[in-house]
Design an enzyme around this catalytic site. Structure first.
Site, PDB file in Angstrom:
ATOM      1  N   HIS A 164       0.970  -1.126  -0.248  1.00 36.05           N
ATOM      2  CA  HIS A 164      -0.013  -0.218   0.141  1.00 36.05           C
ATOM      3  C   HIS A 164       0.714   1.119   0.022  1.00 36.05           C
ATOM      4  O   HIS A 164       1.956   1.199   0.641  1.00 36.05           O
ATOM      5  CB  HIS A 164      -0.858  -0.064   1.322  1.00 36.05           C
ATOM      6  CG  HIS A 164      -1.895   0.930   1.362  1.00 36.05           C
ATOM      7  ND1 HIS A 164      -1.511   2.071   1.790  1.00 36.05           N
ATOM      8  CD2 HIS A 164      -3.329   0.820   1.167  1.00 36.05           C
ATOM      9  CE1 HIS A 164      -2.837   2.980   1.852  1.00 36.05           C
ATOM     10  NE2 HIS A 164      -3.707   2.193   1.605  1.00 36.05           N
ATOM     11  N   LYS A 267     -10.369   0.006  10.555  1.00 32.41           N
ATOM     12  CA  LYS A 267     -10.447  -1.025  10.004  1.00 32.41           C
ATOM     13  C   LYS A 267     -10.917  -2.133  10.869  1.00 32.41           C
ATOM     14  O   LYS A 267     -10.815  -3.521  10.340  1.00 32.41           O
ATOM     15  CB  LYS A 267      -9.009  -1.378   9.099  1.00 32.41           C
ATOM     16  CG  LYS A 267      -8.943  -0.494   8.264  1.00 32.41           C
ATOM     17  CD  LYS A 267      -7.696  -0.871   7.171  1.00 32.41           C
ATOM     18  CE  LYS A 267      -6.979   0.301   6.347  1.00 32.41           C
ATOM     19  NZ  LYS A 267      -7.847   0.738   5.386  1.00 32.41           N
ATOM     20  N   CYS A 407      -4.811   2.213  -3.395  1.00 35.06           N
ATOM     21  CA  CYS A 407      -3.604   2.972  -2.964  1.00 35.06           C
ATOM     22  C   CYS A 407      -2.440   2.071  -3.244  1.00 35.06           C
ATOM     23  O   CYS A 407      -1.421   1.515  -2.461  1.00 35.06           O
ATOM     24  CB  CYS A 407      -3.462   3.209  -1.611  1.00 35.06           C
ATOM     25  SG  CYS A 407      -4.797   4.553  -1.445  1.00 35.06           S
TER      26      CYS A 407
HETATM   27  C1  LIG Z   1      -2.450  -2.588   3.629  1.00 35.16           C
HETATM   28  C2  LIG Z   1      -2.408  -1.160   4.210  1.00 35.16           C
HETATM   29  N1  LIG Z   1      -1.711  -0.438   4.708  1.00 35.16           N
HETATM   30  C3  LIG Z   1      -2.093   0.617   5.081  1.00 35.16           C
HETATM   31  C4  LIG Z   1      -3.288   1.512   4.855  1.00 35.16           C
HETATM   32  C5  LIG Z   1      -3.328   2.979   5.553  1.00 35.16           C
HETATM   33  O1  LIG Z   1      -4.319   2.753   6.372  1.00 35.16           O
HETATM   34  P1  LIG Z   1      -4.807   4.216   7.000  1.00 35.16           P
HETATM   35  O2  LIG Z   1      -5.393   4.869   6.038  1.00 35.16           O
HETATM   36  O3  LIG Z   1      -5.707   3.946   8.154  1.00 35.16           O
HETATM   37  O4  LIG Z   1      -3.523   4.915   7.388  1.00 35.16           O
HETATM   38  C6  LIG Z   1      -4.242   0.652   4.467  1.00 35.16           C
HETATM   39  C7  LIG Z   1      -5.500   1.246   4.110  1.00 35.16           C
HETATM   40  O5  LIG Z   1      -6.276   0.971   3.355  1.00 35.16           O
HETATM   41  C8  LIG Z   1      -4.013  -0.589   4.042  1.00 35.16           C
HETATM   42  O6  LIG Z   1      -4.867  -1.277   3.421  1.00 35.16           O
END
Ligand SMILES: Cc1ncc(COP(=O)(O)O)c(C=O)c1O
Length: 452
Positions: A164, A267, A407
């Protein structure tokens, strides 16, 4: 909380046993899914002219049970105050609520020392905290313990192609600022990390290995222990992005052996505006701070300051207190359900979705086709129909999914797709919702003239 063990006759949940062998009958289910759904008021609403909401976007953000909503409300209506400050009763109660939440959330991920759990705004900030602390290490005095985290030309940071952006861009930036080199583990045609060259990718120059536990696009669950062992063999530190694992399976950071791990509250059935960073205490107490100011200090003079021990060192300012209380309640809720049972249920939904979607001509799943080492993010493309158009038809049927590159743009480039549709499950989803998803995908094909 109304969580109960299931009464198969009452919940009306019909599971077609998937051919992938993940479960035989509904009779062995440990959870009462109907009772769980009743805990989530939002699931009762309708969308798009009276259609029942089918929420299949929990990988982006999950919904909250009443226990979480109530815990936040109770805190705000009875004990709201600035934590770790006042000498009055409310401040003491607020501090107790905040620190109790920290201990329970830490325990939820297997961490027995709550000082190893730092509250942040979200997982993105957790990862940035580590990257910025390492960046700041170049500017601390040579004698400071923080100096050991300084990177420079010749050092390497290893990520994977399936990250991500939250676990990619901060490392790109750290490399840009320090002169270190970014390298990455490729993803193979089987949608799994290609570890063929691991022995050269992880080498004496590697300082950090940062990777996701479960891909938010592919659903692939990575071999954490193998990567941790390889990283530690050369003295590199491991940063685990646990955003898509902590809400869906039992996770124990001590057993995994990682040095740092990040996850988000929103999440895992908790509030937004809160995330967590786990870090080994020995590392956290040597690291320089990320954000400076009130609450994170030990002593302050007019021209310099010394810093508190973790977690305070990394929690400058008044923290997100009601969110921490809500997240504590979310961890309690999931613990009460039992993460083995949660994982089992989501596994069944995933198997069903994979089975039914792969039976549709013109639908390609971008991720492993079976449930081995795989979680419930199911991304797919519908040949001849743009993901956004599929998303719109699904939305017309009341089905909320994610469309786009999620993302994870580099990963989408690797597989030559601009955008995918992603259905992602949580414990409150049902097989009927999976059937509805597949029916709506067929409808999208009919509408755009690509299906039968
Ligand atoms: C694998 C992963 N890492 C990081 C994030 C980032 O999370 P946050 O937006 O809560 O910082 C996400 C969010 O979709 C994710 O799916």
């Amino acid at each position: 909380m109304t969580v109960a063990y299931r009464d198969p006759a009452a919940d009306g949940v019909a599971v077609q046993p998937p051919s992938s062998g993940v479960g035989d009958t509904v009779a062995d289910l440990a959870l009462d899914i109907a009772a769980i759904r009743a805990d989530f008021p939002i699931l009762e609403r309708t969308v798009r002219d009276g259609k029942p909401l089918i929420y299949l976007d929990s990988g982006a953000t999950s919904q909250r049970p009443v226990g979480v909503i109530d815990a936040e409300q109770e805190y705000v209506t009875t004990s709201n105050a600035a934590v770790h400050r006042g000498a009055h009763q409310l401040s003491e109660e607020a501090t107790d609520a905040f620190e109790s939440a920290r201990s329970r959330i830490a325990a939820f991920v297997g961490v027995t020392n709550p000082d190893e759990l730092i509250f942040t705004k979200n997982a993105t900030e957790s990862i940035n905290l580590v990257a910025y602390a390492f960046g700041n290490a170049s500017f601390v005095p040579d004698t400071s313990s923080g100096r050991r985290f300084a990177l420079g030309v010749g050092d390497e940071i290893l990520v994977t192609e399936m990250e991500h952006h939250a676990n990619l861009v901060p490392w790109q930036e750290l490399c840009r600022r320090t002169g270190a080199t970014l390298r990455w583990i490729p993803v193979g045609a089987d949608f799994r990390l290609d570890l063929t060259d691991l022995d050269t990718l992880i080498n004496d120059r590697t300082r950090v290995v940062a990777f996701t536990h479960q891909s938010n696009v592919l659903g692939t669950v990575n071999p954490v222990r193998r990567l941790v062992d390889a990283a530690h063999a050369v003295g590199a530190l491991v940063v685990l992005d646990a955003c898509q694992s902590v809400p869906h399976m039992p996770v124990d950071f001590y057993s995994l052996g990682v040095d740092f791990a990040a996850f988000s509250g929103h999440k895992m059935l908790g509030p937004s505006g809160i995330g967590c960073l786990y870090g080994r205490f020995e590392l956290l107490s040597a690291m320089p701070p990320f954000i400076t100011g009130g609450s994170m200090i030990e002593q302050v003079f007019i021209d310099h300051a010394t810093y508190a021990l973790p977690p305070a060192r990394f929690e400058a300012g008044v923290p997100m207190t009601s969110q921490a209380v809500g997240l504590g309640a979310a961890a309690d809720y999931l613990s009460h359900l039992g993460m083995d049972a949660v994982a089992d249920w989501e596994h069944r939904l995933t198997a069903l979705a994979l089975q039914e979607l792969s039976a549709v001509d013109g639908v390609r799943i971008i991720g492993p086709a079976d449930t081995t080492d795989r979680g419930g993010a199911v991304s797919f493309v519908v040949d001849g129909v743009h993901a956004h158009d599929v998303g719109q038809i699904l939305d017309d049927s009341g089905i909320a999914v994610r469309v786009g590159h999620h993302c994870a743009w580099p990963l989408h480039r690797t597989f030559g797709v601009q955008a995918t549709v992603r259905a992602s499950f949580a414990v409150y989803n049902t097989p009927d919702e999976v059937h509805a998803l597949v029916a709506a995908v067929r409808e999208a094909q009919r509408f755009f003239g690509t299906g039968s």
